[in-house]
Each structure stands twice: as structure tokens, then as C-alpha cells.
Design a protein around this motif. Structure first.
Motif, PDB file in Angstrom:
ATOM      1  N   HIS A  32      16.677  11.947  -3.794  1.00 16.47           N
ATOM      2  CA  HIS A  32      15.219  11.838  -3.811  1.00 16.47           C
ATOM      3  C   HIS A  32      14.631  12.713  -4.907  1.00 16.47           C
ATOM      4  CE1 HIS A  32      11.059  12.691  -2.374  1.00 16.47           C
ATOM      5  NE2 HIS A  32      11.085  11.390  -2.162  1.00 16.47           N
ATOM      6  N   VAL A  35      15.150  11.161  -8.348  1.00 13.61           N
ATOM      7  CA  VAL A  35      14.290   9.988  -8.568  1.00 13.61           C
ATOM      8  C   VAL A  35      12.854  10.431  -8.834  1.00 13.61           C
ATOM      9  CG1 VAL A  35      13.333   7.904  -7.500  1.00 13.61           C
ATOM     10  CG2 VAL A  35      15.743   8.441  -7.206  1.00 13.61           C
ATOM     11  N   LEU A  39      10.621   9.777 -12.080  1.00  9.71           N
ATOM     12  CA  LEU A  39       9.339   9.073 -11.996  1.00  9.71           C
ATOM     13  C   LEU A  39       8.190   9.915 -12.558  1.00  9.71           C
ATOM     14  CD1 LEU A  39       9.667   7.450  -8.461  1.00  9.71           C
ATOM     15  CD2 LEU A  39       9.345   6.215 -10.601  1.00  9.71           C
ATOM     16  N   LEU A  48       5.987   2.104 -15.442  1.00  9.82           N
ATOM     17  CA  LEU A  48       6.087   1.531 -14.100  1.00  9.82           C
ATOM     18  C   LEU A  48       4.733   1.030 -13.601  1.00  9.82           C
ATOM     19  CD1 LEU A  48       8.732   3.630 -12.159  1.00  9.82           C
ATOM     20  CD2 LEU A  48       8.870   1.290 -12.957  1.00  9.82           C
ATOM     21  N   LEU A  51       4.287  -2.108 -15.258  1.00 11.79           N
ATOM     22  CA  LEU A  51       5.194  -3.073 -14.643  1.00 11.79           C
ATOM     23  C   LEU A  51       4.606  -3.637 -13.344  1.00 11.79           C
ATOM     24  CD1 LEU A  51       8.305  -4.209 -14.604  1.00 11.79           C
ATOM     25  CD2 LEU A  51       8.537  -2.520 -12.807  1.00 11.79           C
ATOM     26  N   THR A  55       3.699  -7.413 -13.203  1.00 13.34           N
ATOM     27  CA  THR A  55       4.589  -8.196 -12.340  1.00 13.34           C
ATOM     28  C   THR A  55       3.796  -9.027 -11.338  1.00 13.34           C
ATOM     29  OG1 THR A  55       6.434  -6.651 -12.509  1.00 13.34           O
ATOM     30  CG2 THR A  55       6.396  -8.055 -10.575  1.00 13.34           C
ATOM     31  N   LEU A  90      -0.187  -5.715  -2.899  1.00 10.59           N
ATOM     32  CA  LEU A  90       1.056  -5.101  -3.377  1.00 10.59           C
ATOM     33  C   LEU A  90       0.832  -4.308  -4.670  1.00 10.59           C
ATOM     34  CD1 LEU A  90       3.696  -7.869  -2.567  1.00 10.59           C
ATOM     35  CD2 LEU A  90       3.398  -5.648  -1.465  1.00 10.59           C
ATOM     36  N   VAL A  93      -0.856  -1.057  -3.450  1.00  9.93           N
ATOM     37  CA  VAL A  93       0.117  -0.202  -2.752  1.00  9.93           C
ATOM     38  C   VAL A  93       1.111   0.405  -3.749  1.00  9.93           C
ATOM     39  CG1 VAL A  93       2.010  -0.194  -1.072  1.00  9.93           C
ATOM     40  CG2 VAL A  93      -0.104  -1.407  -0.546  1.00  9.93           C
ATOM     41  N   GLY A  94       1.584  -0.413  -4.677  1.00 11.68           N
ATOM     42  CA  GLY A  94       2.533   0.064  -5.687  1.00 11.68           C
ATOM     43  C   GLY A  94       1.943   1.171  -6.541  1.00 11.68           C
ATOM     44  N   ALA A  97       1.459   4.360  -4.477  1.00 13.51           N
ATOM     45  CA  ALA A  97       2.730   5.070  -4.280  1.00 13.51           C
ATOM     46  C   ALA A  97       3.084   5.865  -5.529  1.00 13.51           C
ATOM     47  CB  ALA A  97       3.835   4.070  -3.945  1.00 13.51           C
ATOM     48  N   LEU A  98       2.913   5.239  -6.695  1.00 14.36           N
ATOM     49  CA  LEU A  98       3.217   5.927  -7.959  1.00 14.36           C
ATOM     50  C   LEU A  98       2.297   7.137  -8.156  1.00 14.36           C
ATOM     51  CD1 LEU A  98       3.867   2.880 -10.329  1.00 14.36           C
ATOM     52  CD2 LEU A  98       5.512   4.649  -9.698  1.00 14.36           C
ATOM     53  N   LYS A 100       0.825   8.886  -5.835  1.00  9.84           N
ATOM     54  CA  LYS A 100       1.187   9.927  -4.878  1.00  9.84           C
ATOM     55  C   LYS A 100       2.399  10.724  -5.394  1.00  9.84           C
ATOM     56  CE  LYS A 100       1.988  10.896  -0.014  1.00  9.84           C
ATOM     57  NZ  LYS A 100       3.375  11.386   0.037  1.00  9.84           N
ATOM     58  N   ILE A 101       3.328  10.023  -6.028  1.00  7.99           N
ATOM     59  CA  ILE A 101       4.532  10.686  -6.545  1.00  7.99           C
ATOM     60  C   ILE A 101       4.183  11.611  -7.716  1.00  7.99           C
ATOM     61  CG2 ILE A 101       6.731  10.293  -7.739  1.00  7.99           C
ATOM     62  CD1 ILE A 101       6.796   7.559  -6.134  1.00  7.99           C
TER      63      ILE A 101
END
Lengths: 103, 131
Positions: A32, A35, A39, A48, A51, A55, A90, A93-94, A97-98, A100-101
Motif C-alpha cells: 500500500h 502504491v 500515486l 491518472l 485517464l 476513459t 464513476l 468517484v475515481g 479517490a485520487l 484523497k490519496i
């Protein structure tokens, strides 16, 4: 507009997808921590995000053509609305998530 | 109906034309990749959710089933990618004609298999994956 955007998103996706495939192959079943570190690099994060947006736009355009070809009547309208909702959801959400990271 | 007449087409000895197979596969892989894109978001969410959630995904992906799934995913991805580029070339007005479309179709399949092998060789040489 639909036609051009499908081609534009395709052209944008080609290099990013090849890059991602090799990046994930290099990462393997990384921890983790590894990764997250990967990221959090600005280049990776930017690519990303691009992407994810590209996408789901490309997915929406492609699936829309398939639905228009094979689905008829009220089911077609419902399918297209669902398709749009799912793709927007999506994407959000994607990206969330990015973010938040990286934050 | 009169007997002994030739039937057309001969369905039992009918070979699917390459162009048709590739065209169908382009749509099919497109739908597969749409589902794959959902999984990509799930992976991102699991990383954002923390080590525990990510560990579940990591174990699933590292399993034999997960690895086979990933190999099929890369095949679908590269097939759609290369044939997509082929379509962009068509859109630009090049590569028409029976020989040209046939050759580019074969090229798509060869390139797909080649890039799949290269990417998985990288993963394998990296030493983390099962396959």
C-alpha cells in the motif's frame, strides 16, 4: 461532435494506457505504501486523472452507440440515462479517490 | 422446394472473414473494458480507503484467478487499442482496399499478442506476479 470526441478521447487514451500497463507491470503486487508513493508523484496523479475522465467519456460514447444499435423503445431511453449516470458517477468517484490519496 | 440445388452460403464450411471477426471483437472488447474501467475505480478507491482495503484487492489480484483475469484484460485492452489506432488510420482516409485491411487486421492481432507478452515479461522479470 460525438464522432470527433470519440476519436479525440481515443487518441488521448493510447499513450496513457500503454504507460499505465507498463507502470502497473513494474509495480506488481506492491505494498500500500509503495502504491501511494507512486500515486503521489505529480506526473502519475495528473495522468491518472486524465485517464479517469477520458476513459469514462470514451466508455460513454462507445456504449451509447451499442445501446442505440441494439436497444429499442423505452428501454433505450432508460439505458442511455443509466449509462450517463454510471459514467459520471464513476468519474467523480475515481477523481475523489485520487484526490484523497494525494491530499 | 427443389432438391439437390446448391445452397448459398454453405454455412457448414463458411469461414468467418477476418475483418468481421476483428470488427465484432472491437465491440466485445469495448464492453469488457467498460467493466474493467469499473474495476480500475474500485482499485483506486481501495488505495484511498487505506491499507486494509487495499490488501483485499492485492490478494485477489495476486491470486491465480486474478492473474488469469489480468492477462485476459491486457489482451482485450491492447486489441481494442491497436484496432482503435487502425480505425483512426481509416478515418484519416488511409489503408482501404482488401489487401490493406487484411494486412492491418493481421498486424493488429500480432501487435496485441506481442505487447501482451512484453508487458507480462516486465511484470514477470519484476518478480512480483505469479505468472
Amino acid at each position: 461532435m460525438h464522432w470527433w470526441m470519440q476519436r479525440l478521447t481515443a487518441a488521448v487514451l493510447v499513450p496513457i494506457v500503454v504507460w499505465l500497463a507498463f507502470s502497473v507491470a513494474m509495480l506488481g503486487s506492491a505494498s500500500h505504501e509503495a502504491v501511494v508513493r507512486w500515486l503521489q508523484s505529480p506526473v502519475v496523479m495528473t495522468l491518472l486523472m486524465l485517464l479517469v475522465v477520458t476513459t469514462f467519456y470514451h466508455t460513454k460514447l462507445g456504449m451509447q452507440v451499442i445501446i442505440e444499435d441494439y436497444v429499442r423503445g423505452w428501454l433505450k431511453a432508460v439505458s442511455l440515462i443509466l449509462l450517463n449516470l454510471i459514467c459520471v458517477l464513476l468519474t467523480v468517484v475515481g477523481i475523489a479517490a485520487l484526490l484523497k490519496i494525494v491530499l | 422446394m427443389k432438391q439437390g440445388r446448391p445452397l448459398s452460403p454453405h454455412l457448414q464450411i463458411y469461414r468467418w472473414p477476418l475483418a468481421m471477426v476483428i470488427s465484432i471483437l472491437h465491440r466485445f472488447t469495448g464492453v469488457v473494458l467498460a467493466v474493467g474501467a469499473l474495476l480500475l475505480v474500485i482499485v483506486l478507491v481501495s488505495v484511498a480507503a487505506g491499507p486494509a482495503a487495499y490488501e483485499v484487492v492485492r490478494i485477489l489480484v495476486s491470486s491465480l484467478f486474478g492473474q488469469i483475469f489480468l492477462v485476459l484484460w491486457t489482451v482485450a485492452l491492447f486489441m481494442h487499442l491497436f484496432n482503435g489506432v487502425r480505425h483512426l488510420v481509416f478515418d484519416a482516409g488511409y489503408g482501404f482496399g482488401i489487401d490493406a485491411t487484411r494486412n492491418s487486421g493481421i498486424l493488429v492481432i500480432v501487435a496485441t499478442l506481442l505487447l501482451t507478452v512484453v508487458v507480462w515479461s516486465v511484470a514477470w522479470l519484476n518478480g512480483r506476479f505469479w505468472i
